[in-house]
Motif scaffolding. Structure first.
Motif, PDB file in Angstrom:
ATOM      1  N   SER A  35       0.984  -1.127   0.173  1.00  0.00           N
ATOM      2  CA  SER A  35      -0.019   0.024  -0.060  1.00  0.00           C
ATOM      3  C   SER A  35       0.815   1.115   0.000  1.00  0.00           C
ATOM      4  O   SER A  35       2.066   1.320   0.577  1.00  0.00           O
ATOM      5  CB  SER A  35      -0.762  -0.198   1.216  1.00  0.00           C
ATOM      6  OG  SER A  35      -1.634   1.356   1.391  1.00  0.00           O
ATOM      7  N   GLY A  36       0.356   2.306  -0.598  1.00  0.00           N
ATOM      8  CA  GLY A  36       0.918   3.578  -0.326  1.00  0.00           C
ATOM      9  C   GLY A  36       2.263   3.789  -0.608  1.00  0.00           C
ATOM     10  O   GLY A  36       2.695   3.398  -1.735  1.00  0.00           O
ATOM     11  N   ILE A  37       3.010   4.539   0.275  1.00  0.00           N
ATOM     12  CA  ILE A  37       4.453   4.779  -0.137  1.00  0.00           C
ATOM     13  C   ILE A  37       5.473   3.563  -0.383  1.00  0.00           C
ATOM     14  O   ILE A  37       6.315   3.532  -1.514  1.00  0.00           O
ATOM     15  CB  ILE A  37       5.239   5.662   1.147  1.00  0.00           C
ATOM     16  CG1 ILE A  37       4.250   6.968   1.148  1.00  0.00           C
ATOM     17  CG2 ILE A  37       6.719   5.750   0.827  1.00  0.00           C
ATOM     18  CD1 ILE A  37       4.738   7.837   2.620  1.00  0.00           C
ATOM     19  N   GLY A  38       5.124   2.362   0.446  1.00  0.00           N
ATOM     20  CA  GLY A  38       5.883   1.422   0.231  1.00  0.00           C
ATOM     21  C   GLY A  38       5.564   0.662  -1.276  1.00  0.00           C
ATOM     22  O   GLY A  38       6.474   0.108  -1.889  1.00  0.00           O
ATOM     23  N   LEU A  39       4.315   0.736  -1.804  1.00  0.00           N
ATOM     24  CA  LEU A  39       3.903   0.157  -2.862  1.00  0.00           C
ATOM     25  C   LEU A  39       4.668   0.781  -4.170  1.00  0.00           C
ATOM     26  O   LEU A  39       5.163   0.283  -4.883  1.00  0.00           O
ATOM     27  CB  LEU A  39       2.373   0.320  -2.958  1.00  0.00           C
ATOM     28  CG  LEU A  39       2.058  -0.273  -4.311  1.00  0.00           C
ATOM     29  CD1 LEU A  39       2.440  -1.452  -4.898  1.00  0.00           C
ATOM     30  CD2 LEU A  39       0.303   0.119  -4.343  1.00  0.00           C
ATOM     31  N   LEU A  77       4.579  -7.587  11.701  1.00  0.00           N
ATOM     32  CA  LEU A  77       5.774  -6.650  12.371  1.00  0.00           C
ATOM     33  C   LEU A  77       5.459  -6.513  13.569  1.00  0.00           C
ATOM     34  O   LEU A  77       6.359  -6.165  14.502  1.00  0.00           O
ATOM     35  CB  LEU A  77       5.860  -5.505  11.605  1.00  0.00           C
ATOM     36  CG  LEU A  77       6.560  -5.787   9.978  1.00  0.00           C
ATOM     37  CD1 LEU A  77       6.843  -4.379   9.451  1.00  0.00           C
ATOM     38  CD2 LEU A  77       7.483  -6.634   9.949  1.00  0.00           C
ATOM     39  N   ALA A  78       4.057  -6.533  14.157  1.00  0.00           N
ATOM     40  CA  ALA A  78       3.870  -6.297  15.519  1.00  0.00           C
ATOM     41  C   ALA A  78       4.372  -7.865  16.464  1.00  0.00           C
ATOM     42  O   ALA A  78       4.318  -7.612  17.714  1.00  0.00           O
ATOM     43  CB  ALA A  78       2.429  -6.204  15.872  1.00  0.00           C
ATOM     44  N   ASP A  79       4.709  -8.624  15.695  1.00  0.00           N
ATOM     45  CA  ASP A  79       5.247  -9.851  16.406  1.00  0.00           C
ATOM     46  C   ASP A  79       6.831 -10.146  16.216  1.00  0.00           C
ATOM     47  O   ASP A  79       7.132 -10.246  15.078  1.00  0.00           O
ATOM     48  CB  ASP A  79       4.447 -11.249  15.829  1.00  0.00           C
ATOM     49  CG  ASP A  79       4.707 -12.370  16.214  1.00  0.00           C
ATOM     50  OD1 ASP A  79       5.765 -12.608  16.909  1.00  0.00           O
ATOM     51  OD2 ASP A  79       3.888 -13.548  16.348  1.00  0.00           O
ATOM     52  N   PRO A 134       8.431  11.776   5.431  1.00  0.00           N
ATOM     53  CA  PRO A 134       7.476  12.280   4.482  1.00  0.00           C
ATOM     54  C   PRO A 134       6.616  13.509   5.377  1.00  0.00           C
ATOM     55  O   PRO A 134       6.244  13.310   6.445  1.00  0.00           O
ATOM     56  CB  PRO A 134       6.816  11.218   4.079  1.00  0.00           C
ATOM     57  CG  PRO A 134       7.402  10.050   4.649  1.00  0.00           C
ATOM     58  CD  PRO A 134       8.137  10.487   5.495  1.00  0.00           C
ATOM     59  N   GLY A 135       5.897  14.335   4.523  1.00  0.00           N
ATOM     60  CA  GLY A 135       4.824  15.174   5.090  1.00  0.00           C
ATOM     61  C   GLY A 135       3.806  14.455   4.740  1.00  0.00           C
ATOM     62  O   GLY A 135       3.623  13.273   4.236  1.00  0.00           O
ATOM     63  N   PRO A 136       2.523  15.123   4.777  1.00  0.00           N
ATOM     64  CA  PRO A 136       1.236  14.368   4.462  1.00  0.00           C
ATOM     65  C   PRO A 136       1.092  13.896   3.172  1.00  0.00           C
ATOM     66  O   PRO A 136       1.167  14.588   2.088  1.00  0.00           O
ATOM     67  CB  PRO A 136       0.040  15.579   4.728  1.00  0.00           C
ATOM     68  CG  PRO A 136       0.734  16.825   4.873  1.00  0.00           C
ATOM     69  CD  PRO A 136       2.250  16.378   5.140  1.00  0.00           C
TER      70      PRO A 136
HETATM   71  N1  LIG Z   1       0.877   8.744   4.583  1.00  0.00           N
HETATM   72  C1  LIG Z   1       1.320   9.688   5.127  1.00  0.00           C
HETATM   73  O1  LIG Z   1       0.744  10.820   5.132  1.00  0.00           O
HETATM   74  C2  LIG Z   1       2.734   9.666   5.890  1.00  0.00           C
HETATM   75  C3  LIG Z   1       3.235  10.910   6.402  1.00  0.00           C
HETATM   76  C4  LIG Z   1       4.229  10.715   7.239  1.00  0.00           C
HETATM   77  C5  LIG Z   1       4.963   9.202   7.291  1.00  0.00           C
HETATM   78  N2  LIG Z   1       4.285   8.197   6.899  1.00  0.00           N
HETATM   79  C6  LIG Z   1       4.892   7.081   7.126  1.00  0.00           C
HETATM   80  O2  LIG Z   1       5.345   6.249   5.666  1.00  0.00           O
HETATM   81  C7  LIG Z   1       5.025   4.899   5.886  1.00  0.00           C
HETATM   82  C8  LIG Z   1       4.070   4.456   4.780  1.00  0.00           C
HETATM   83  O3  LIG Z   1       2.766   4.889   5.155  1.00  0.00           O
HETATM   84  P1  LIG Z   1       1.434   4.884   4.319  1.00  0.00           P
HETATM   85  O4  LIG Z   1       0.592   5.923   4.367  1.00  0.00           O
HETATM   86  O5  LIG Z   1       2.026   4.715   2.808  1.00  0.00           O
HETATM   87  O6  LIG Z   1       1.004   3.584   4.913  1.00  0.00           O
HETATM   88  P2  LIG Z   1      -0.393   2.502   4.391  1.00  0.00           P
HETATM   89  O7  LIG Z   1      -0.971   3.055   3.038  1.00  0.00           O
HETATM   90  O8  LIG Z   1      -1.415   2.661   5.452  1.00  0.00           O
HETATM   91  O9  LIG Z   1       0.439   1.078   4.248  1.00  0.00           O
HETATM   92  C9  LIG Z   1       0.864   0.387   5.268  1.00  0.00           C
HETATM   93  C10 LIG Z   1       1.558  -0.843   4.911  1.00  0.00           C
HETATM   94  O10 LIG Z   1       2.392  -1.237   6.265  1.00  0.00           O
HETATM   95  C11 LIG Z   1       1.890  -2.538   6.258  1.00  0.00           C
HETATM   96  N3  LIG Z   1       1.668  -2.798   7.722  1.00  0.00           N
HETATM   97  C12 LIG Z   1       0.930  -2.063   8.706  1.00  0.00           C
HETATM   98  N4  LIG Z   1       0.808  -2.769   9.834  1.00  0.00           N
HETATM   99  C13 LIG Z   1       1.560  -3.877   9.695  1.00  0.00           C
HETATM  100  C14 LIG Z   1       2.023  -5.012  10.683  1.00  0.00           C
HETATM  101  N5  LIG Z   1       1.601  -4.942  11.784  1.00  0.00           N
HETATM  102  N6  LIG Z   1       2.668  -5.734  10.088  1.00  0.00           N
HETATM  103  C15 LIG Z   1       3.245  -5.815   8.857  1.00  0.00           C
HETATM  104  N7  LIG Z   1       2.960  -4.919   7.715  1.00  0.00           N
HETATM  105  C16 LIG Z   1       2.057  -3.845   8.370  1.00  0.00           C
HETATM  106  C17 LIG Z   1       0.687  -2.601   5.461  1.00  0.00           C
HETATM  107  O11 LIG Z   1       0.521  -3.859   5.147  1.00  0.00           O
HETATM  108  P3  LIG Z   1      -0.850  -4.793   5.076  1.00  0.00           P
HETATM  109  O12 LIG Z   1      -2.160  -3.857   5.266  1.00  0.00           O
HETATM  110  O13 LIG Z   1      -0.959  -5.719   3.846  1.00  0.00           O
HETATM  111  O14 LIG Z   1      -0.558  -5.892   6.321  1.00  0.00           O
HETATM  112  C18 LIG Z   1       0.714  -1.706   4.516  1.00  0.00           C
HETATM  113  O15 LIG Z   1       1.549  -2.542   3.394  1.00  0.00           O
HETATM  114  C19 LIG Z   1       5.028   4.638   7.163  1.00  0.00           C
HETATM  115  O16 LIG Z   1       5.786   4.311   7.980  1.00  0.00           O
HETATM  116  C20 LIG Z   1       4.081   5.972   7.792  1.00  0.00           C
HETATM  117  O17 LIG Z   1       4.198   6.181   9.115  1.00  0.00           O
HETATM  118  C21 LIG Z   1       3.119   8.225   6.222  1.00  0.00           C
END
Ligand SMILES: NC(=O)c1ccc[n+]([C@@H]2O[C@H](COP(=O)([O-])OP(=O)(O)OC[C@H]3O[C@@H](n4cnc5c(N)ncnc54)[C@H](OP(=O)(O)O)[C@@H]3O)[C@@H](O)[C@H]2O)c1
Length: 247
Positions: free
Chosen positions: A17-21, A65-67, A182-184
């Protein structure tokens, strides 16, 4: 994109999802073998299929990753990696008095302990091979807390401290460690925030939220040879949040 990650294996956590994808897709387009991590098997299968259809190489590795034990299993299953992107993260926004011990612990476990255990398992191999990069994804909330981000920001402040410690600890072995803050950003995870997300975007100098691809580009840069002399620091990708009038 140039094939500058050819023959390299890149593990991206939270790549479903999101940034990782977005980062997984960009690394694959640059020739890397990408280990796509997440929990959700179906989403993992779809991401791998989309990368393969685009001519890239990827496989899915699942772990919660919580485990802590599952994190160690993930590291063993991944095998040697050239680049580790600690991207997966959770953000549950609530005031301090409304945040339970369980919610605080979960932030620390997923956002800080999992990167800690993955790096402990994978960075020694990078040192032995004489090269490697760890990219840690932080957040603008460390420097500019929004309401309800105390537990989340604390977990990511830990990640920024780890970035500096690891750069020193593993640097002699040729391993770089870089934070990206990252920002929002518009992602699957922030979709439910609606106007709140747009409000955070308005607090930047650019007056908008980021797209996931814009953050991913900096993650890929941080891991690339173009960033060969960057280590132990955190790159802000926050639309100029620190310079904004509201800062
Ligand atoms: N979006 C923003 O505005 C923002 C801003 C600043 C920083 N960030 C940081 O950027 C990173 C990515 O954010 P995002 O918004 O792209 O995230 P996202 O769309 O919510 O996606 C989260 C990803 O992390 C995985 N994940 C969550 N909990 C997990 C767990 N317990 N075990 C394994 N995988 C887990 C999810 O995998 P599954 O759902 O497939 O399990 C998913 O692939 C995060 O570290 C976030 O703190 C984001």
């Amino acid at each position: 994109m140039s094939p500058e990650f050819a023959d390299q294996t890149v593990l991206v956590t939270g790549a479903t999802s999101g940034i990782g994808l977005a980062a997984a897709r960009q690394f694959a387009a640059c020739g890397a073998v990408v280990l796509v991590h997440g929990r959700d098997q179906e989403r993992g299968r779809e991401v791998v299929a989309s990368i393969t259809e685009a001519g890239g190489t990827a496989r899915f590795v699942a772990a919660d990753l919580a485990d802590a034990d599952d994190v160690k299993r993930l590291a063993a299953e991944a095998g040697p990696v050239d680049v580790l992107v600690n991207n997966a993260g959770i953000y549950v926004f609530a005031g301090t008095t409304e945040t339970s011990a369980e919610t605080f612990d979960r932030h620390m476990a997923v956002n800080a302990r999992a990167p800690f255990l993955l790096t402990a398992a994978l960075a020694p191999g990078m040192q032995q091979r004489g090269h490697g990069v760890v990219v840690n994804v932080s957040t603008v909330a460390v420097k500019h807390p929004a309401p309800g981000t105390a537990a989340y920001g604390a977990s990511k402040a830990a990640v920024e401290a780890l970035t500096r410690s690891w750069a020193d600890e593993f640097g002699e072995g040729g391993v770089r460690v870089v934070g990206v803050s990252p920002g929002p950003t518009r992602t699957g995870g922030t979709a439910e925030f609606g106007a709140v997300l747009d409000g955070l975007g308005d607090a930047t100098t650019l007056k908008r939220v980021a797209e996931a691809e814009e953050i991913a580009q900096v993650i890929v840069f941080a891991a690339s040879p173009q960033a060969a002399y960057i280590s132990g620091t955190v790159i802000d990708v926050d639309g100029g949040r620190s310079s904004a009038k509201a800062a």
